[in-house]
Design an enzyme around this catalytic site. Structure first.
Site, short mmCIF file in Angstrom:
data_model
loop_
_atom_site.label_atom_id
_atom_site.label_comp_id
_atom_site.label_asym_id
_atom_site.label_seq_id
_atom_site.Cartn_x
_atom_site.Cartn_y
_atom_site.Cartn_z
N ARG A 1 4.68 -6.05 -2.06
CA ARG A 1 5.24 -4.86 -2.23
C ARG A 1 4.19 -3.93 -3.25
NH1 ARG A 1 8.10 -1.63 -4.85
NH2 ARG A 1 8.67 -3.19 -6.38
N CYS B 1 18.08 -4.12 -7.21
CA CYS B 1 17.80 -5.13 -8.06
C CYS B 1 19.00 -5.85 -8.48
CB CYS B 1 16.60 -4.81 -9.14
SG CYS B 1 15.12 -4.53 -8.31
N ARG C 1 18.93 -9.89 -8.38
CA ARG C 1 17.95 -10.78 -7.42
C ARG C 1 16.54 -10.76 -7.91
NH1 ARG C 1 14.37 -7.85 -4.76
NH2 ARG C 1 14.92 -5.49 -4.67
N CYS D 1 13.85 -9.39 -11.44
CA CYS D 1 13.74 -8.71 -12.74
C CYS D 1 12.48 -9.00 -13.40
CB CYS D 1 14.80 -9.62 -13.46
SG CYS D 1 15.03 -9.03 -15.16
N ASP D 2 12.21 -7.58 -13.35
CA ASP D 2 10.91 -7.01 -14.20
C ASP D 2 11.24 -7.21 -15.57
OD1 ASP D 2 8.97 -6.01 -15.63
OD2 ASP D 2 8.88 -4.22 -14.00
N ASN E 1 18.40 -3.32 -18.01
CA ASN E 1 19.39 -3.98 -17.43
C ASN E 1 20.48 -4.46 -18.36
OD1 ASN E 1 17.25 -4.86 -14.81
ND2 ASN E 1 18.79 -3.23 -14.66
N HIS F 1 10.46 -12.29 -13.50
CA HIS F 1 9.00 -12.33 -13.50
C HIS F 1 8.28 -11.49 -14.56
CE1 HIS F 1 10.76 -9.43 -10.28
NE2 HIS F 1 9.76 -8.80 -11.05
N TYR G 1 4.70 -9.15 -14.65
CA TYR G 1 3.64 -9.07 -13.63
C TYR G 1 2.31 -9.17 -14.63
CZ TYR G 1 6.51 -6.31 -10.50
OH TYR G 1 7.44 -5.81 -9.75
N SER H 1 4.94 -1.25 -12.53
CA SER H 1 4.45 -1.59 -10.97
C SER H 1 5.25 -0.74 -9.74
CB SER H 1 4.36 -2.83 -10.69
OG SER H 1 3.58 -3.43 -11.42
N1 LIG Z 1 8.25 -2.52 -11.14
C1 LIG Z 1 9.69 -2.03 -11.49
N2 LIG Z 1 10.08 -2.47 -12.75
C2 LIG Z 1 11.50 -2.15 -12.94
O1 LIG Z 1 12.13 -2.53 -14.11
C3 LIG Z 1 12.22 -1.07 -11.95
C4 LIG Z 1 11.45 -0.68 -10.91
N3 LIG Z 1 10.40 -1.16 -10.55
N4 LIG Z 1 11.86 0.17 -9.97
C5 LIG Z 1 13.18 0.77 -10.22
C6 LIG Z 1 13.74 0.84 -11.57
C7 LIG Z 1 13.29 1.70 -12.46
N5 LIG Z 1 13.26 1.05 -13.80
C8 LIG Z 1 12.39 1.49 -14.62
C9 LIG Z 1 11.39 2.39 -14.77
C10 LIG Z 1 10.76 2.75 -15.64
C11 LIG Z 1 10.87 2.15 -17.10
C12 LIG Z 1 9.92 2.46 -18.23
O2 LIG Z 1 8.84 3.08 -18.06
N6 LIG Z 1 10.35 2.26 -19.26
C13 LIG Z 1 9.61 2.45 -20.65
C14 LIG Z 1 9.89 3.78 -21.33
C15 LIG Z 1 11.23 4.51 -20.69
C16 LIG Z 1 11.38 5.79 -21.52
O3 LIG Z 1 10.31 6.48 -22.10
O4 LIG Z 1 12.25 6.46 -21.22
C17 LIG Z 1 9.74 1.36 -21.44
O5 LIG Z 1 9.18 1.17 -22.51
O6 LIG Z 1 10.89 0.88 -21.50
C18 LIG Z 1 12.04 1.29 -17.17
C19 LIG Z 1 12.73 0.82 -16.10
C20 LIG Z 1 13.61 -0.40 -13.60
N7 LIG Z 1 13.29 -0.53 -12.37
O1 LIG Z 2 17.31 -2.47 -12.40
C1 LIG Z 2 16.17 -2.78 -12.06
C2 LIG Z 2 15.19 -2.47 -10.94
C3 LIG Z 2 14.16 -2.99 -10.39
N1 LIG Z 2 13.70 -3.87 -11.33
C4 LIG Z 2 12.45 -4.60 -10.90
C5 LIG Z 2 12.43 -5.97 -10.35
C6 LIG Z 2 10.91 -5.88 -9.69
O2 LIG Z 2 9.94 -6.06 -10.28
C7 LIG Z 2 11.08 -4.29 -9.00
C8 LIG Z 2 11.69 -4.41 -7.70
O3 LIG Z 2 10.83 -4.98 -6.60
P1 LIG Z 2 11.25 -5.67 -5.47
O4 LIG Z 2 10.09 -6.12 -4.69
O5 LIG Z 2 12.17 -4.88 -4.71
O6 LIG Z 2 12.06 -7.04 -6.04
O7 LIG Z 2 11.69 -3.58 -9.84
C9 LIG Z 2 14.39 -4.48 -12.35
O8 LIG Z 2 14.11 -5.36 -13.22
N2 LIG Z 2 15.62 -4.10 -12.68
#
Ligand SMILES: Nc1nc(=O)c2c([nH]1)NC[C@@H]1CN(c3ccc(C(=O)N[C@@H](CCC(=O)O)C(=O)O)cc3)CN21
Ligand SMILES: O=c1ccn([C@H]2C[C@H](O)[C@@H](COP(=O)(O)O)O2)c(=O)[nH]1
Length: 283
Positions: free
Chosen positions: A22, A160, A180, A182-183, A191, A221, A223, A282
């Site tokens: 993806r 997720c 399921r 976790c980035d 989270n 995981h 990245y 990502s």
């Molecule tokens: N690859 C990926 N990882 C995720 O954790 C994730 C997704 N995709 N897609 C759906 C949601 C969106 N989420 C996110 C998206 C962006 C941040 C982020 O950019 N956080 C920064 C700054 C936040 C801010 O300035 O408000 C950080 O440093 O935590 C964190 C979680 C969690 N989820």
């Molecule tokens: O609440 C969240 C939402 C998303 N994530 C992360 C986990 C993955 O890195 C991506 C989602 O990709 P999939 O290919 O659908 O698994 O977003 C997260 O940690 N927490």
């Protein structure tokens, strides 16, 4: 904080490289992590080895509680976290179900508040759980699930953190949450805040004491483009003690959460942290 750092270190030491179609990136991955949060003792699980933008995490969860399906509504609350998934993912941009700019489709909150029934109408899962817990009932199925495989093709991302299961023992409320995927550098920072705050809020609006929250993760995981920052910067830092979360005691019902609550109703005390780290995201 210790359990977070141990998970990060475990991924660095024992993780296996897995290609992800993806995102087109590789992830260093481990399977199975169990985290626990002491909500009764108000040990707010905020990451201290970098600055955490915790308000955005609470804003995002408030959007799920309200059943939002549009990145613009999340932005108004204070979370930009859905902008990329709603507007930058090529597969979603080509999806005929996408209803224009900022649409996220039938994800998270939509499933939690308006799960479509095959025979018409919808189920409000959160309302049912709040109503039961408020009258002291735990029917052993106090579950809110965002995971609806029949509608994955109508949303920008599969949930997720997909299931939240509440339990009531005497007057103490517990939460077990399932994730399921976790980035760990970016998503888990959010989270952890969300699982903790969900239990604290639900205890407050249903009139119970919060107990512990249990957070169960399957695929955890890092990245490939985040690894160096995690291994060589964040993991080299010494953590600080956990801060405390204060929630406005005037929040007394689900309607309050749906209508007037903003991020000003949440405060964090004694948050000591290291400098921010800007991890790559990502899509
Ligand atoms: N690859 C990926 N990882 C995720 O954790 C994730 C997704 N995709 N897609 C759906 C949601 C969106 N989420 C996110 C998206 C962006 C941040 C982020 O950019 N956080 C920064 C700054 C936040 C801010 O300035 O408000 C950080 O440093 O935590 C964190 C979680 C969690 N989820
Ligand atoms: O609440 C969240 C939402 C998303 N994530 C992360 C986990 C993955 O890195 C991506 C989602 O990709 P999939 O290919 O659908 O698994 O977003 C997260 O940690 N927490």
């Amino acid at each position: 904080m210790k359990q977070y750092l141990e998970l990060c270190q475990r991924i660095v030491d024992e993780g296996v490289w897995v290609a992800n179609e993806r995102t087109g990136k590789r992830c260093l991955t481990v399977i199975n992590a169990d985290l626990e949060y002491d909500v009764a003792g108000n040990q707010f699980p905020l990451i201290t080895t970098r600055k955490s933008f915790w308000k955005a995490a609470i804003a995002e969860f408030l959007g799920y509680i309200r059943g939002y399906d549009n990145a613009a509504d999340f932005r108004k609350l204070g979370a930009k976290t859905w902008d990329a998934n709603a507007n930058l993912n090529e597969a979603w941009l080509q999806n005929p179900h996408r209803r224009g700019e900022d649409d996220m489709g039938r994800v998270y909150g939509v499933q939690g508040r308006r799960w479509a029934k095959p025979d018409g109408g919808s189920v409000d899962q959160l309302r049912k759980v709040v109503d039961n817990l408020s009258r002291g009932v735990d029917d052993r199925g106090e579950i809110i699930s965002f995971y609806n495989p029949g509608e994955f093709h109508m949303g920008c991302l599969r949930p997720c953190m997909h299931t939240h299961n509440f339990s009531l023992l005497d007057d103490t409320l517990y939460l077990t949450s399932y994730q399921r995927s976790c980035d760990v550098p970016l998503g888990l920072n959010f989270n952890q805040v969300q699982v903790f705050t969900f239990l604290a809020l639900m205890a407050q609006i249903t009139g119970h004491q919060p107990g512990r929250a249990y957070h169960k993760i399957v695929n955890a995981h890092i990245y490939e483009d985040q690894l160096e920052l995690m291994r060589d910067v964040q993991l080299k830092r010494e953590p600080y003690p956990a801060p405390q979360l204060e929630i406005n005691p005037a929040i007394k019902s689900l309607e309050d959460l749906e209508t007037w609550v903003t991020l000003d109703d949440f405060k964090v005390h004694n948050y000591q942290h290291h400098d921010p780290i800007n991890y790559p995201f990502s899509v």
